[in-house]
Design an enzyme around this catalytic site. Structure first.
Site, PDB file in Angstrom:
ATOM      1  N   SER A  30       0.836  -1.202   0.000  1.00 39.12           N
ATOM      2  CA  SER A  30       0.000   0.000   0.000  1.00 39.12           C
ATOM      3  C   SER A  30       0.874   1.256   0.000  1.00 39.12           C
ATOM      4  O   SER A  30       0.356   2.372  -0.028  1.00 39.12           O
ATOM      5  CB  SER A  30      -0.933   0.010   1.221  1.00 39.12           C
ATOM      6  N   THR A 162     -40.566  24.123 -11.351  1.00 39.87           N
ATOM      7  CA  THR A 162     -40.758  22.786 -10.796  1.00 39.87           C
ATOM      8  C   THR A 162     -40.937  21.895 -12.013  1.00 39.87           C
ATOM      9  O   THR A 162     -41.468  22.355 -13.034  1.00 39.87           O
ATOM     10  CB  THR A 162     -42.007  22.683  -9.892  1.00 39.87           C
ATOM     11  N   HIS A 163     -40.467  20.680 -11.932  1.00 37.06           N
ATOM     12  CA  HIS A 163     -40.487  19.769 -13.091  1.00 37.06           C
ATOM     13  C   HIS A 163     -39.751  20.380 -14.279  1.00 37.06           C
ATOM     14  O   HIS A 163     -40.028  20.038 -15.424  1.00 37.06           O
ATOM     15  CB  HIS A 163     -41.922  19.422 -13.503  1.00 37.06           C
ATOM     16  N   SER A 284     -14.897  24.128 -28.581  1.00 36.03           N
ATOM     17  CA  SER A 284     -14.978  22.847 -29.272  1.00 36.03           C
ATOM     18  C   SER A 284     -13.870  22.792 -30.301  1.00 36.03           C
ATOM     19  O   SER A 284     -13.531  23.803 -30.922  1.00 36.03           O
ATOM     20  CB  SER A 284     -16.335  22.730 -29.962  1.00 36.03           C
ATOM     21  N   LYS A 290     -18.680  27.399 -30.119  1.00 34.14           N
ATOM     22  CA  LYS A 290     -19.023  26.856 -28.808  1.00 34.14           C
ATOM     23  C   LYS A 290     -18.307  27.507 -27.637  1.00 34.14           C
ATOM     24  O   LYS A 290     -17.126  27.828 -27.707  1.00 34.14           O
ATOM     25  CB  LYS A 290     -18.704  25.358 -28.782  1.00 34.14           C
ATOM     26  N   ASN A 292     -18.393  26.068 -23.886  1.00 32.76           N
ATOM     27  CA  ASN A 292     -18.988  24.972 -23.117  1.00 32.76           C
ATOM     28  C   ASN A 292     -18.719  25.092 -21.613  1.00 32.76           C
ATOM     29  O   ASN A 292     -17.643  25.531 -21.205  1.00 32.76           O
ATOM     30  CB  ASN A 292     -18.458  23.632 -23.629  1.00 32.76           C
ATOM     31  N   GLU A 297     -19.881  20.813 -15.774  1.00 32.75           N
ATOM     32  CA  GLU A 297     -20.187  19.436 -16.164  1.00 32.75           C
ATOM     33  C   GLU A 297     -19.350  18.448 -15.367  1.00 32.75           C
ATOM     34  O   GLU A 297     -19.836  17.405 -14.927  1.00 32.75           O
ATOM     35  CB  GLU A 297     -19.926  19.242 -17.659  1.00 32.75           C
ATOM     36  N   TYR A 324      -9.112  -7.097  12.969  1.00 29.74           N
ATOM     37  CA  TYR A 324      -8.476  -6.515  11.787  1.00 29.74           C
ATOM     38  C   TYR A 324      -8.390  -7.549  10.669  1.00 29.74           C
ATOM     39  O   TYR A 324      -8.146  -8.720  10.907  1.00 29.74           O
ATOM     40  CB  TYR A 324      -7.063  -6.000  12.117  1.00 29.74           C
ATOM     41  N   LYS A 332      -8.222   3.227   2.126  1.00 30.76           N
ATOM     42  CA  LYS A 332      -7.517   4.506   1.969  1.00 30.76           C
ATOM     43  C   LYS A 332      -7.747   5.205   0.647  1.00 30.76           C
ATOM     44  O   LYS A 332      -8.001   6.412   0.600  1.00 30.76           O
ATOM     45  CB  LYS A 332      -6.020   4.290   2.196  1.00 30.76           C
TER      46      LYS A 332
HETATM   47  N1  ARG Z   1      -1.199  -1.415   5.287  1.00 25.97           N
HETATM   48  C1  ARG Z   1      -2.085  -1.937   6.277  1.00 25.97           C
HETATM   49  C2  ARG Z   1      -3.446  -1.260   6.202  1.00 25.97           C
HETATM   50  O1  ARG Z   1      -3.555  -0.271   5.570  1.00 25.97           O
HETATM   51  C3  ARG Z   1      -1.517  -1.690   7.623  1.00 25.97           C
HETATM   52  C4  ARG Z   1      -1.901  -2.690   8.643  1.00 25.97           C
HETATM   53  C5  ARG Z   1      -1.350  -3.993   8.302  1.00 25.97           C
HETATM   54  N2  ARG Z   1      -1.534  -4.930   9.359  1.00 25.97           N
HETATM   55  C6  ARG Z   1      -1.386  -6.215   9.179  1.00 25.97           C
HETATM   56  N3  ARG Z   1      -1.524  -6.939  10.208  1.00 25.97           N
HETATM   57  N4  ARG Z   1      -1.074  -6.716   8.034  1.00 25.97           N
HETATM   58  O2  ARG Z   1      -4.392  -1.713   6.741  1.00 25.97           O
END
Ligand code: ARG
Length: 461
Positions: A30, A162-163, A284, A290, A292, A297, A324, A332
Site C-alpha cells: 500500500s 418545478t419539473h 470545441s 461553442k 462549453n 459538467e 483486523y 484509503k
Molecule cells: N497497510 C495496512 C493497512 O492499511 C496496515 C496494517 C497492516 N496490518 C497487518 N496486520 N497486516 O491496513
C-alpha cells in the site's frame, strides 16, 4: 555492532523461511498510496515513543534516538528524498525500515506495545481530522461566495421551476441561498462526525490490547483526541468514521452537482440567463461557436467517484469478521480520492461563481412568460373569499383561454377577468407582476427580499 536492517528483511520475517514472491509484494503493498500518511504516521510514532519513555517501558535515551531518526525521516519525505524500497509493505514498515538504517537496532523498540493495526487506525483518523477541517473551511468559503453573489443580485427576478417547467417568479438570491443552506447542513454533518472521528485507537495492539503499562489518555491528549477507544477490537477494525465521511462527501457532491446543473441550464443560449467567464469555459475542437460549461459538467460528474468511493468502502466492510483484516487496507484510496475531489471542486466553484454574469433582463423577461402569475390570480380570488380549490379551477380555465388567445393573464381586460369571476376588481392588476408576486411572499422562508436578509443572518453570512 548494531544490525542495520530488519531481521530477514521484513518486520515479521522470523516466522518465514522463504521470501515473498515479487508479484505478491506488488499486489499487497500500500506504500504507493499510503505514503500520504507519513506526517500522521511519524507524529503518532513520536508521541507513542515519548509515552513509552515516560512510562519507563523503554529507556529515555533510546526514545531520544528514535525520535531524532523519525524527525529526519519526516524531512526526507518533505524534501522528496525518502529512499523507498520495493519491499516496503506500507508506510509504517517503510518508516521503520528507514529508522533502522538511520539509528540501528534501537529502532526495534518503537513498535513496543503497538501493532500496525492500531497504528494505521490512528494515522487515518489524524489524516481525516486535518482534511475535514480544510474541507469545512472550503465549504464555508463557497457559502460566503454564494452570499456575496446573492447580495449583488438582491433584486434580480427570475422564473422558478418545478419539473423544469416555469412555476413562479423567485429572486435569484433566494435560489442561490438554497445552496448555502444545503452546504450548511453538510457542515453540520461533518461537525457531527468529528467527535466520533476524534478518538484514539492507539494502545489497542493487534486486537486484544497490550500488556505494557501504557498511558493512552496521555497519548490521546498529546495527539488532540478527545477520548480513547474503550474496546480494542472495535478500535482496530472500526471504519465507521471513514464511511460517514464518504457519505458526507457524496452528499456534498449531490449538492454541488445540482448547483452545476442549474448553471449549465442557465448558460444554454436558448435561455441566456448567465454568461460564463471565458477563463472557466472551453471551446470545441470542431464547432467554432461553442463556449462549453465544462467545469460545471465535471462537477456534476464527480458524483460518480464520490458515490463509488462510499459504495466501495461499505462493500469492503460488509461481513468482515472481527477484528483486523487486510481488507481494511482498501479503505484509503476511496478516502484520498474523495478528499482530493472536494479539495479541487470546491475552490474552483468559489473562484468561478463571482465571475459569472447574470443577464438580469433576460431572467426578468423569462419570468413574464409561461403563466408564472397564475397562482397570484388564484390567491387574489382566495383573498376575496373564493375557496382556493374553486379559485384554482377558475384560473385554470382562464389560462386555457389565454393559451388559445396567445395572451398573458395580465393582458386580459377587466371585462374578460370578470367574465370568469365577478370578484375581480381593478386592483387585480397590482398583483400581476413578478415583482409583486415575490414581494407578497413575506411569510418566513418565502422569496420576498426581506427574507433574504433573514436567511443571511441565519447562516451567519
Ligand atoms: N497497510 C495496512 C493497512 O492499511 C496496515 C496494517 C497492516 N496490518 C497487518 N496486520 N497486516 O491496513
Amino acid at each position: 555492532m548494531q544490525s542495520k536492517s530488519l531481521p530477514a528483511g521484513k518486520a515479521w520475517g522470523g516466522r518465514f523461511a522463504q521470501a515473498t514472491a515479487p508479484s505478491a509484494e506488488r499486489f499487497t503493498t500500500s506504500f504507493p498510496f499510503d505514503q500520504r500518511l507519513y506526517r500522521e504516521d511519524i507524529a503518532a510514532s513520536i508521541v507513542h515513543c515519548r509515552m513509552l519513555a515516560k512510562q519507563k517501558i523503554i529507556p529515555r535515551q533510546d526514545a531520544k534516538q528514535i525520535i531524532s531518526g523519525l524527525k529526519q525521516i519526516e524531512k526526507e519525505f518533505e524534501q522528496g528524498t525518502f529512499p523507498a524500497s520495493p519491499s516496503d509493505e506500507d508506510i509504517h514498515m517503510a518508516v521503520e525500515r528507514r529508522l533502522y538504517e538511520l539509528v540501528g537496532s534501537v529502532a526495534g523498540k518503537l513498535h513496543t506495545a503497538r501493532s500496525r493495526n492500531d497504528q494505521v487506525a490512528v494515522d487515518l483518523r489524524l489524516y481525516l481530522r486535518r482534511e475535514a477541517r480544510k474541507i469545512d473551511h472550503e465549504i464555508r468559503k463557497l457559502q460566503k461566495v454564494l452570499a456575496s453573489v446573492a447580495r449583488k443580485e438582491l433584486k434580480t427576478v427570475m422564473p422558478g421551476f418545478t419539473h423544469l417547467q416555469p412555476a413562479q417568479p423567485v429572486l435569484l438570491a433566494h435560489h442561490l441561498l438554497a445552496y448555502a443552506f444545503m452546504l450548511q447542513r453538510d457542515r453540520e454533518r461533518l461537525l457531527g462526525q468529528f467527535g466520533r472521528m476524534n478518538t484514539l485507537p492507539l494502545g489497542s495492539g493487534a486486537l486484544a490490547g497490550t500488556t505494557f503499562p501504557v498511558d493512552r489518555e496521555w497519548v490521546a491528549r498529546q495527539l488532540g483526541f478527545t477520548s480513547i477507544h474503550e474496546n480494542s477490537m472495535d478500535a482496530v477494525s472500526d471504519r465507521d468514521f471513514v464511511a460517514e465521511f464518504l457519505f458526507f462527501a457524496a452528499l456534498v457532491g449531490v449538492h454541488l452537482s445540482r448547483l452545476a446543473e442549474d448553471f449549465i441550464f442557465w448558460a444554454n443560449p436558448l435561455l441566456g440567463f448567465v454568461e460564463l467567464p471565458e477563463r472557466f469555459s472551453t471551446g470545441s475542437s470542431m464547432m467554432p461557436q461553442k463556449q462549453n460549461p465544462d467545469v460545471f459538467e465535471l462537477i456534476r460528474a464527480k458524483c460518480g467517484r464520490l458515490f463509488g468511493n462510499l459504495i466501495n468502502l461499505l462493500t469492503v466492510l460488509k461481513g468482515l469478521p472481527m477484528a483486523y483484516n487486510r481488507d481494511l487496507q482498501e479503505d484509503k484510496e476511496p478516502v484520498f480520492d474523495s478528499v482530493d475531489t472536494l479539495n479541487t471542486a470546491l475552490p474552483v466553484l468559489s473562484e468561478m461563481l463571482p465571475k459569472i454574469r447574470f443577464c438580469r433582463a433576460r431572467m426578468a423577461e423569462a419570468a413574464r412568460h409561461g403563466y408564472l402569475l397564475a397562482t397570484e390570480v388564484a390567491d387574489y380570488l382566495t383573498s376575496r373569499g373564493v375557496p382556493f380549490r374553486e379559485a384554482h379551477e377558475i384560473v385554470g380555465r382562464m389560462v386555457r383561454f389565454c393559451v388559445e388567445k396567445q395572451k398573458r393573464l395580465e393582458d386580459l381586460s377587466l371585462e374578460e377577468f370578470r367574465s370568469f369571476s365577478s370578484r375581480f376588481e381593478q386592483d387585480v392588476y397590482d398583483w400581476l407582476t413578478p415583482e409583486a408576486a415575490i414581494a407578497r411572499r413575506r411569510a418566513p422562508g418565502g422569496t420576498a427580499e426581506s427574507n433574504i436578509a433573514r436567511q443571511l443572518r441565519r447562516l451567519g453570512l
